[in-house]
Design an enzyme around this catalytic site. Structure first.
Site, PDB file in Angstrom:
ATOM      1  N   ASN A  73      -4.689   1.926  -0.852  1.00 35.10           N
ATOM      2  CA  ASN A  73      -3.505   1.531  -1.605  1.00 35.10           C
ATOM      3  C   ASN A  73      -2.384   2.529  -1.301  1.00 35.10           C
ATOM      4  O   ASN A  73      -2.323   3.621  -1.892  1.00 35.10           O
ATOM      5  CB  ASN A  73      -3.803   1.519  -3.104  1.00 35.10           C
ATOM      6  CG  ASN A  73      -4.616   0.315  -3.530  1.00 35.10           C
ATOM      7  OD1 ASN A  73      -4.286  -0.815  -3.200  1.00 35.10           O
ATOM      8  ND2 ASN A  73      -5.690   0.550  -4.275  1.00 35.10           N
TER       9      ASN A  73
ATOM     10  N   TYR B 116       9.499   8.048  -9.233  1.00 34.82           N
ATOM     11  CA  TYR B 116       8.412   7.842  -8.274  1.00 34.82           C
ATOM     12  C   TYR B 116       7.144   8.543  -8.733  1.00 34.82           C
ATOM     13  O   TYR B 116       6.046   7.976  -8.716  1.00 34.82           O
ATOM     14  CB  TYR B 116       8.865   8.375  -6.915  1.00 34.82           C
ATOM     15  CG  TYR B 116       7.817   8.479  -5.849  1.00 34.82           C
ATOM     16  CD1 TYR B 116       7.257   7.348  -5.274  1.00 34.82           C
ATOM     17  CD2 TYR B 116       7.412   9.728  -5.374  1.00 34.82           C
ATOM     18  CE1 TYR B 116       6.312   7.455  -4.265  1.00 34.82           C
ATOM     19  CE2 TYR B 116       6.464   9.843  -4.367  1.00 34.82           C
ATOM     20  CZ  TYR B 116       5.916   8.709  -3.820  1.00 34.82           C
ATOM     21  OH  TYR B 116       4.981   8.808  -2.828  1.00 34.82           O
TER      22      TYR B 116
ATOM     23  N   ASP C  12       3.670  -9.078  -0.790  1.00 36.19           N
ATOM     24  CA  ASP C  12       4.273  -8.247  -1.828  1.00 36.19           C
ATOM     25  C   ASP C  12       3.180  -8.028  -2.867  1.00 36.19           C
ATOM     26  O   ASP C  12       2.735  -8.982  -3.528  1.00 36.19           O
ATOM     27  CB  ASP C  12       5.473  -8.974  -2.442  1.00 36.19           C
ATOM     28  CG  ASP C  12       6.214  -8.130  -3.469  1.00 36.19           C
ATOM     29  OD1 ASP C  12       5.597  -7.241  -4.079  1.00 36.19           O
ATOM     30  OD2 ASP C  12       7.422  -8.376  -3.670  1.00 36.19           O
ATOM     31  N   VAL C  13       2.718  -6.787  -3.016  1.00 35.64           N
ATOM     32  CA  VAL C  13       1.564  -6.520  -3.881  1.00 35.64           C
ATOM     33  C   VAL C  13       1.857  -6.800  -5.348  1.00 35.64           C
ATOM     34  O   VAL C  13       0.931  -6.836  -6.171  1.00 35.64           O
ATOM     35  CB  VAL C  13       1.055  -5.074  -3.709  1.00 35.64           C
ATOM     36  CG1 VAL C  13       0.540  -4.851  -2.295  1.00 35.64           C
ATOM     37  CG2 VAL C  13       2.137  -4.051  -4.061  1.00 35.64           C
TER      38      VAL C  13
ATOM     39  N   LYS D 171       3.115   7.330  -9.611  1.00 33.37           N
ATOM     40  CA  LYS D 171       1.969   7.881  -8.888  1.00 33.37           C
ATOM     41  C   LYS D 171       0.999   8.580  -9.837  1.00 33.37           C
ATOM     42  O   LYS D 171      -0.222   8.558  -9.618  1.00 33.37           O
ATOM     43  CB  LYS D 171       2.450   8.853  -7.813  1.00 33.37           C
ATOM     44  CG  LYS D 171       3.056   8.193  -6.586  1.00 33.37           C
ATOM     45  CD  LYS D 171       2.000   7.494  -5.739  1.00 33.37           C
ATOM     46  CE  LYS D 171       2.545   7.048  -4.398  1.00 33.37           C
ATOM     47  NZ  LYS D 171       1.525   6.393  -3.555  1.00 33.37           N
TER      48      LYS D 171
END
Length: 259
Positions: A87, A154, A61-62, A158
């Protein structure tokens, strides 16, 4: 194209991540995969091994620095160095207008997309410095340029990653480390196929009708597939792109162009 490279790929699920892993191995890279679930990675490991490549999957889990440290130490112990990083791990907060998106959901997306990418990058960079070179590719989205209802939570995460890409390129260039961004649009993979079926059923039309509507927005007249888009990311990882850093590469069938 990636002979002698060791590449870490986050967010390896049934879509773009797994296609990247398979194609990177086919191009000669040693591949280290990361995902919260091991299911897809186990199959990708088998597929890569059957084709004569080398890959290892690590549950990670990053958002958790200790798990990221284990991921990177596994890569270095197994293959001796790290020269590439993609990534691509992400979390979507659900399809709501921005002010209606629960704050907790937005923070989760930020934790995965931005802070997760920074966690992995922070751990990987010392190994790239030791190798004297490195390439980092952050996966972006057209939603940061062409707002669509329901994509706000989202897209803002980003967009933050996009800005981080520019600063990392500036700060890491002196160490021979390149940092670029690949902007994806609609990707014809499991997620979009689910969307096509859901939309077709709700509108009483065929999945092909929905597909054709989306594809018509692109000059190439199709929705790019996960596998086809993987090649551009591999180019940015490779030494063929040795003079490319801080760049944004549109890998979206021309969707970025005005209608």
């Amino acid at each position: 194209m990636l002979q002698d490279e060791v590449v870490v790929i986050t967010g390896v699920g049934p879509g773009l991540g797994s296609k990247l892993a398979v194609r990177a191995a086919a191009e000669g890279a040693k591949v280290v995969m990361a995902a919260r679930s091991a299911d897809v990675m186990k199959q990708v490991e088998k597929d890569i091994a059957a084709a004569g490549g080398e890959a290892v999957g690590v549950q990670c889990d990053v958002r958790r620095p200790e798990e990221v440290a284990n991921l990177v130490s596994t890569a270095a112990d197994r293959f001796g160095k790290i020269t590439g990083l993609v990534n691509s791990a992400f979390g979507h907060p659900g399809f709501f207008d921005l002010l209606e998106t629960p704050e907790k959901a937005i923070r989760r997306s930020m934790d995965i997309i931005l802070f997760g990418a920074l966690n992995v990058t922070r751990e990987v960079v010392p190994h790239m410095k030791a190798a004297g070179r490195g390439s980092i590719v952050n996966i972006g989205t057209m939603a940061t340029r062409k707002p669509m209802r329901g994509e706000a939570g989202y897209a803002v995460a980003k967009a933050a990653m996009a800005t981080a890409t520019q600063f990392l390129a500036l700060e890491l260039g002196e160490h021979g480390i390149r940092v670029n961004q690949a902007i994806m649009g609609w990707l014809d993979g499991p997620g979009v196929r689910f969307y096509l079926k859901f939309t077709a059923d709700s509108r009483g039309v065929s999945e092909q009708d929905v597909y054709d509507e989306i594809a018509a927005r692109n000059p190439l007249g199709r929705i790019p597939t996960d596998e086809a888009c993987a090649g551009a990311v591999l180019f940015l990882l490779s030494r063929l792109a040795s003079e490319v850093t801080g760049a944004v590469l549109d890998v979206n069938g021309g969707e970025y162009m005005p209608a």
